[in-house]
Scaffold this motif. Sequence first.
Motif, PDB file in Angstrom:
ATOM      1  N   GLU A 320       0.832  -1.205   0.000  1.00  0.00           N
ATOM      2  CA  GLU A 320       0.000   0.000   0.000  1.00  0.00           C
ATOM      3  C   GLU A 320       0.867   1.255   0.000  1.00  0.00           C
ATOM      4  O   GLU A 320       0.567   2.227  -0.714  1.00  0.00           O
ATOM      5  CB  GLU A 320      -0.917  -0.015   1.214  1.00  0.00           C
ATOM      6  N   ILE A 321       1.938   1.244   0.774  1.00  0.00           N
ATOM      7  CA  ILE A 321       2.837   2.394   0.816  1.00  0.00           C
ATOM      8  C   ILE A 321       3.529   2.602  -0.532  1.00  0.00           C
ATOM      9  O   ILE A 321       3.746   3.736  -0.965  1.00  0.00           O
ATOM     10  CB  ILE A 321       3.872   2.220   1.940  1.00  0.00           C
ATOM     11  N   ALA A 322       3.843   1.512  -1.213  1.00  0.00           N
ATOM     12  CA  ALA A 322       4.516   1.614  -2.509  1.00  0.00           C
ATOM     13  C   ALA A 322       3.677   2.372  -3.524  1.00  0.00           C
ATOM     14  O   ALA A 322       4.223   2.933  -4.497  1.00  0.00           O
ATOM     15  CB  ALA A 322       4.846   0.221  -3.036  1.00  0.00           C
ATOM     16  N   GLU A 323       2.369   2.445  -3.317  1.00  0.00           N
ATOM     17  CA  GLU A 323       1.491   3.172  -4.235  1.00  0.00           C
ATOM     18  C   GLU A 323       1.746   4.679  -4.210  1.00  0.00           C
ATOM     19  O   GLU A 323       1.253   5.412  -5.077  1.00  0.00           O
ATOM     20  CB  GLU A 323       0.029   2.879  -3.895  1.00  0.00           C
ATOM     21  N   ILE A 324       2.515   5.152  -3.232  1.00  0.00           N
ATOM     22  CA  ILE A 324       2.897   6.568  -3.196  1.00  0.00           C
ATOM     23  C   ILE A 324       3.606   6.950  -4.490  1.00  0.00           C
ATOM     24  O   ILE A 324       3.412   8.046  -5.023  1.00  0.00           O
ATOM     25  CB  ILE A 324       3.769   6.867  -1.955  1.00  0.00           C
ATOM     26  N   GLY A 325       4.425   6.051  -5.016  1.00  0.00           N
ATOM     27  CA  GLY A 325       5.097   6.325  -6.277  1.00  0.00           C
ATOM     28  C   GLY A 325       4.115   6.577  -7.404  1.00  0.00           C
ATOM     29  O   GLY A 325       4.287   7.513  -8.201  1.00  0.00           O
ATOM     30  N   GLN A 326       3.075   5.779  -7.460  1.00  0.00           N
ATOM     31  CA  GLN A 326       2.050   5.956  -8.491  1.00  0.00           C
ATOM     32  C   GLN A 326       1.330   7.292  -8.309  1.00  0.00           C
ATOM     33  O   GLN A 326       1.014   7.974  -9.296  1.00  0.00           O
ATOM     34  CB  GLN A 326       1.044   4.813  -8.435  1.00  0.00           C
ATOM     35  N   ARG A 327       1.091   7.673  -7.056  1.00  0.00           N
ATOM     36  CA  ARG A 327       0.399   8.944  -6.815  1.00  0.00           C
ATOM     37  C   ARG A 327       1.279  10.138  -7.204  1.00  0.00           C
ATOM     38  O   ARG A 327       0.770  11.172  -7.644  1.00  0.00           O
ATOM     39  CB  ARG A 327      -0.051   9.027  -5.357  1.00  0.00           C
ATOM     40  N   VAL A 328       2.586  10.022  -7.038  1.00  0.00           N
ATOM     41  CA  VAL A 328       3.483  11.071  -7.509  1.00  0.00           C
ATOM     42  C   VAL A 328       3.349  11.213  -9.026  1.00  0.00           C
ATOM     43  O   VAL A 328       3.278  12.338  -9.555  1.00  0.00           O
ATOM     44  CB  VAL A 328       4.950  10.770  -7.120  1.00  0.00           C
ATOM     45  N   HIS A 329       3.289  10.092  -9.714  1.00  0.00           N
ATOM     46  CA  HIS A 329       3.116  10.119 -11.169  1.00  0.00           C
ATOM     47  C   HIS A 329       1.796  10.794 -11.535  1.00  0.00           C
ATOM     48  O   HIS A 329       1.744  11.611 -12.465  1.00  0.00           O
ATOM     49  CB  HIS A 329       3.167   8.702 -11.724  1.00  0.00           C
TER      50      HIS A 329
END
Length: 357
Positions: A320-329
């Motif tokens: 779930e935390i790794a999705e931060i990268g997607q949100r930056v995109h």
Amino acid sequence: MDRLNVAANDNLLGLHGEPPHERILMASDAASGLQAIIAIYSTTRGPAFGGCRNWHYATQHEALNDALRLSQGMAFKNALADLPFGGGKAVIIRNTKIHDRMELFNAFGRMVESLGGAYITAEDVGTTAADMRAVQAETSYVSGIPRGGDVYGGNPSPYTAYGVFMGLRESVHCVLGASTLENVTVAVQGLGSVGWELCKRLHAAGAKLVVADIDSARTAEAQQLFGAQIVDASEIVMAKADVFAPCALGGAITGSVASDCRFRVIAGGANNQLMSLAEGDVLHRRGIFYAPDFLVNAGGIISCAREYLGSAQEQAVLAEIAEIGQRVHQLIERVQTTGMAPARAAVAWAREKMIAG
């Protein structure tokens, strides 16, 4: 509430130019020496969730302003992370004459309990898992505590660092066109729990590190373990580096820093890195991408939220935390579409989610 004198201000105070916070609770406890403020910015998405900061403030007004800004940031952070919580924050005005830390946090726990679940607390700067244990003795509205058996929980700092790492890596990929962090130079300000964990991940990924901290022993250790270049704490904001990662206290990006720094990307673990949105506008005009703190440093609150809800194992939390990268995109796409500076675009995005509930 035993021995606790409480004054609550509903819909009374807020940040300059903003609507009032939903609730502000101030408390003092003569027996423990507690002087604390809990600021609840919004409960639109659920109970306000945010950590407790134990810090020295020059004035009570400074402490209140910190609580107001931090609680607003938590509302934005929880919304962008799609957590079922609103935003709140607590600050304890540090008193060097206090000798019984457990009694202090017992009193703070009673303060939290008096809100009946409207606010849930956890660690922040200046507080520890042991402090939250003392809070837990007085209230169940607390997280960031090691749990027995196989139950998920504990210190959120490593998860904050992991989220920052994922956000920083995606920022570098989108802005610099680099597929990895190999030989990317990152200037890390502050080698506390989050900054240190971030350095470990950056070093493992092949990044070159420039570090600064008021603790010279800490920087010397970073030099030895990570091959980091050490600069003075006052000079890190002007270091020659591709990325700046503020991981100390807020306000690192002043007007002069925004105008003169040489970074291409700013992405770090500290809260309230910008003095105001105006600094974010300056960075944007100069072609420097600022990854908003409340977007990339959400790993800790994600961890605390899943612990509190009892709804995850560690691997699920990390995913779930790794999705931060997607949100930056996604944020970068919003910036490209709207022309807004990243900080303003992220605030608008968070407010959309808060309205949607």
